[in-house]
Design an enzyme around this catalytic site. Structure first.
Site, PDB file in Angstrom:
ATOM      1  N   GLY A  24      11.805  29.818  62.784  1.00  0.00           N
ATOM      2  CA  GLY A  24      12.258  30.695  61.707  1.00  0.00           C
ATOM      3  C   GLY A  24      11.242  30.720  60.584  1.00  0.00           C
ATOM      4  O   GLY A  24      10.876  29.676  60.043  1.00  0.00           O
TER       5      GLY A  24
ATOM      6  N   GLN B 127      19.436  31.606  43.673  1.00  0.00           N
ATOM      7  CA  GLN B 127      20.685  32.128  44.232  1.00  0.00           C
ATOM      8  C   GLN B 127      21.659  32.557  43.128  1.00  0.00           C
ATOM      9  O   GLN B 127      22.377  33.550  43.272  1.00  0.00           O
ATOM     10  CB  GLN B 127      21.310  31.070  45.142  1.00  0.00           C
ATOM     11  CG  GLN B 127      20.549  30.902  46.445  1.00  0.00           C
ATOM     12  CD  GLN B 127      20.811  29.568  47.138  1.00  0.00           C
ATOM     13  OE1 GLN B 127      21.229  28.587  46.510  1.00  0.00           O
ATOM     14  NE2 GLN B 127      20.549  29.510  48.428  1.00  0.00           N
TER      15      GLN B 127
ATOM     16  N   GLY C  20      11.603  32.685  57.748  1.00  0.00           N
ATOM     17  CA  GLY C  20      12.199  33.305  56.560  1.00  0.00           C
ATOM     18  C   GLY C  20      11.893  32.474  55.322  1.00  0.00           C
ATOM     19  O   GLY C  20      10.947  31.681  55.298  1.00  0.00           O
TER      20      GLY C  20
ATOM     21  N   CYS D 161      24.184  27.579  51.590  1.00  0.00           N
ATOM     22  CA  CYS D 161      24.376  26.644  52.707  1.00  0.00           C
ATOM     23  C   CYS D 161      25.140  25.402  52.263  1.00  0.00           C
ATOM     24  O   CYS D 161      25.746  24.718  53.094  1.00  0.00           O
ATOM     25  CB  CYS D 161      23.035  26.248  53.306  1.00  0.00           C
ATOM     26  SG  CYS D 161      21.919  25.427  52.148  1.00  0.00           S
TER      27      CYS D 161
END
Length: 542
Positions: free
Chosen positions: A282, A211, A284, A141
């Site tokens: 959300g 990540q 997640g 992001c």
């Protein structure tokens, strides 16, 4: 890397001779020069040669060729020191072409974002470019960064930038305004800083290390995620772990999610911390972290909107001491009307909230600030920027998390200095490892050189011994020659092997490599580069 220019000239002559069946094998050098001059067509003020995918440019003023075959300066001699020679003067470079939250607005980053499932395809497309050998994609992001091993820095960057433009729809000129370029040691230091959380909006945030790990996981087995890039990212993971272990960098806000919670608390009156109505849309990874950080900050009740209840139920089981109420997506607007703070973290590609959705929502209690806060940590954004025009609403996205970072600026600098010492040590180790790879082609070349001599001398010996020698004798002589070669090569080979962990040993190893290249005329680097260029050209002709 300085090399003889004879390679470039010989290579071009070879390519030209192959391209024209009309030129006899016995053609003179002057004939070849004339052929080159004929092949190059005037194009404004420059002459361009395109042969087998290799593009060479020579200024028209630098090459003067008459049609009779004579020339004041040979075109081939000019080309030896022109663009064609760039290939042989450059070592393959590690390059990062990036756009991050520090340089690029969220509107552009969301167009550039590549889903994790598409990373292998992106690597394949990047490695099909003429000057790219290896590649990796780090898309989050807060950043979109392409890491490549390029045969030519300038051309590699140009090709990758054009690829990014094509895939995102953003013009090359606009990309160039916001991108940053780093090469070799600077690129190494950058990914180490990224993995350590030093380049993040929130110092030491743990999500970026996860990540980076995912880049390695997805890249395993993908053609193009090669030894250099793979080694770089694996070492970056080691650096990220070491920095977090040896410094206090993870103290405080350590993720975008925790920073989002801190930002919300900064905007709310302190007296309303325990009574503010929280809505999380959300469930997640990001949403789960938001929930956990809210609970850690003392929030005991919140509503979670999600497609399915299973994830919310699982989070409820993990999170004790808080009331977590599940609501389906169909009740999202109703829940927003009853909330003081709305966190959004979904994978929706279209906004969930626009001006028309928010303008009719009831006002927020003045005791909680009188403003409804929309904190959007999604890319692409879940809350349209137009919502900020609604009276009584405030919108914050990932770019606004800089405010949280600024609040801890002094502490961040101290921790960053500690981490930089570690990064400097690890960068030296990685560069040493990469330098040690240079000896591998020399080892292969030296062994091949010795084997050619052994085979030739063995053939001479056997021919002198006559045709009536037995197989046993022939094998004995063959074994003898192999044994002599292996024993002679043992010493040089030992001095060419190095794991790169000892700088003194590495320095000696590289000196030995260059000495052997000179003594035996191995020309390792030139041969390897020529092989890479030919492979790329042939691949793109298919």
């Amino acid at each position: 890397m300085a090399v003889s220019t004879s390679f470039a000239g010989a290579k071009l002559e070879s390519l030209l001779l192959k391209s024209s069946s009309a030129t006899p094998a016995s053609s003179s050098r002057a004939s070849t020069s004339y052929q080159l001059a004929s092949f190059c067509k005037p194009m404004r003020s420059r002459r361009v040669l395109i042969q087998r995918g290799v593009r060479c440019e020579v200024s028209a003023s630098e090459v003067r060729v008459d049609r009779a075959g004579g020339s004041n300066v040979s075109a081939l001699e000019q080309l030896k020191t022109s663009a064609a020679d760039r290939y042989t003067k450059e070592r393959s470079s590690i390059v990062v072409i990036g756009l991050s939250v520090h340089t690029t607005p969220v509107e552009m980053r969301e167009k550039l974002a590549i889903p994790e499932a598409e990373w292998p395809r992106a690597i394949g497309e990047l490695c099909s470019l003429n000057h790219i050998e290896e590649a990796a994609v780090l898309s989050t992001c807060n950043r979109m960064e392409i890491y490549v091993v390029a045969l030519s820095q300038h051309r590699g960057v140009k090709e990758v930038t054009e690829w990014m433009s094509k895939t995102s729809g953003i013009s090359v000129s606009e990309l160039c305004q916001h991108r940053f370029l780093l090469y070799n040691k600077d690129a190494t230091q950058h990914i180490f800083e990224v993995s350590a959380g030093l380049d993040s909006l929130v110092l030491g945030e743990g999500q970026i290390l996860a990540q980076v790990k995912q880049v390695v996981k997805v890249g395993q087995g993908v053609v193009g995620f090669g030894r250099n890039i793979s080694g770089l990212f694996k070492h970056a993971i080691t650096v990220g772990k070491r920095v977090r272990t040896e410094t206090n960098i993870a103290a405080g806000a350590v993720s975008v999610s925790s920073a989002a919670v801190e930002l919300a608390l900064m905007k709310l009156p302190e007296s309303s911390y325990s009574t503010a109505r929280m809505l999380v849309i959300g469930a997640g990874k990001m949403g789960k972290l938001v929930i956990k950080h809210l609970v850690a900050k003392g929030c005991t009740k919140m509503v979670v909107v999600n497609r399915s209840e299973e994830r919310v139920a699982a989070i409820r089981e993990e999170t004790k001491g808080a009331e977590i109420i599940y609501k389906p997506l169909t009740e999202m607007l109703t829940c927003a009307a009853e909330a003081d703070v709305v966190f959004t973290s979904t994978a929706s590609e279209t906004p969930l909230f626009l001006k028309e959705h928010v303008k009719d929502l009831p006002a927020v209690d003045p005791q909680t600030g009188g403003l409804r806060l929309f904190i959007d940590i999604s890319v692409p954004r879940n809350v349209g920027s137009c919502v900020a025009d609604v009276e009584g609403a405030r919108v914050y996205n990932v770019d606004d998390l800089k405010e949280v970072v600024a609040a801890n600026k002094e502490d961040r600098h101290r921790k960053a200095m500690e981490a930089q010492t570690i990064i400097a040590e690890e960068s030296k180790q990685f560069e040493a490892w990469r330098d040690s790879l240079e000896t591998v082609p020399t080892i292969k070349k030296l062994r091949a050189y010795a084997e050619r001599i052994r085979a030739a001398e063995l053939e001479k010996c056997l021919s002198k011994m006559g045709d009536d020698i037995t197989k046993k004798t022939r094998k004995a002589v063959d074994d003898l020659s192999r044994g002599i070669v292996n024993k002679l090569l043992h010493g040089p080979m030992q001095h060419l092997r190095c794991d790169g962990s000892d700088s003194r040993t590495l320095s000696e190893t590289l000196e030995n490599m260059h000495a052997l290249n000179r003594m035996f005329s191995l020309e390792t680097e030139i041969a390897v580069l020529e092989q890479k260029i030919r492979a790329k050209v042939e691949q793109n002709q298919k």
